[in-house]
Design a protein around this motif. Structure first.
Motif, short mmCIF file in Angstrom:
data_model
loop_
_atom_site.label_atom_id
_atom_site.label_comp_id
_atom_site.label_asym_id
_atom_site.label_seq_id
_atom_site.Cartn_x
_atom_site.Cartn_y
_atom_site.Cartn_z
N ARG A 58 21.23 3.63 -15.29
CA ARG A 58 21.08 3.11 -13.93
C ARG A 58 20.64 4.25 -13.02
O ARG A 58 20.96 5.40 -13.25
N GLY A 59 19.91 3.91 -12.03
CA GLY A 59 19.45 4.94 -11.11
C GLY A 59 18.79 4.30 -9.89
O GLY A 59 18.78 3.09 -9.73
N SER A 60 18.26 5.14 -9.06
CA SER A 60 17.58 4.64 -7.87
C SER A 60 16.15 5.17 -7.89
O SER A 60 15.85 6.21 -8.47
N LEU A 61 15.29 4.45 -7.24
CA LEU A 61 13.88 4.80 -7.18
C LEU A 61 13.56 5.29 -5.78
O LEU A 61 13.68 4.55 -4.81
N ASN A 62 13.21 6.57 -5.67
CA ASN A 62 12.90 7.13 -4.36
C ASN A 62 11.47 6.84 -3.93
O ASN A 62 11.23 6.58 -2.76
N TYR A 64 7.59 4.95 -5.14
CA TYR A 64 6.90 4.06 -6.05
C TYR A 64 5.42 4.21 -5.79
O TYR A 64 4.96 4.01 -4.67
#
Length: 72
Positions: A58-62, A64
């Motif tokens: 799981r992670g976050s996308l800074n 795109y």
């Protein structure tokens, strides 16, 4: 599961090297292939029965980067 994952283990490499020697000497070519297929089945079965671990990422996308392609 891909057979490359467990054929690259010490056991898998040793088995492949031994079978390669038999194949190069043209002895037991068909038997060597059957042994390798049986190894694949045994490892797959063993992993399916004994491995119960699961991994989630799981992670976050800074950022795109969106590339828009125009088709005419």
């Amino acid at each position: 599961i891909s057979y490359q994952l467990y054929r690259s283990t010490t056991l898998g490499n040793s088995l492949q090297e031994s079978l390669d020697e038999l194949i190069k000497s043209q002895q037991f070519t068909q038997l060597a292939l059957q042994v390798l297929l049986q190894f694949d089945k045994a490892i797959k079965s063993s992993l399916a029965q004994r491995i119960r671990n699961r991994v989630d990422f799981r992670g976050s996308l800074n950022t795109y980067r969106f590339c828009h392609i125009w088709v005419w």
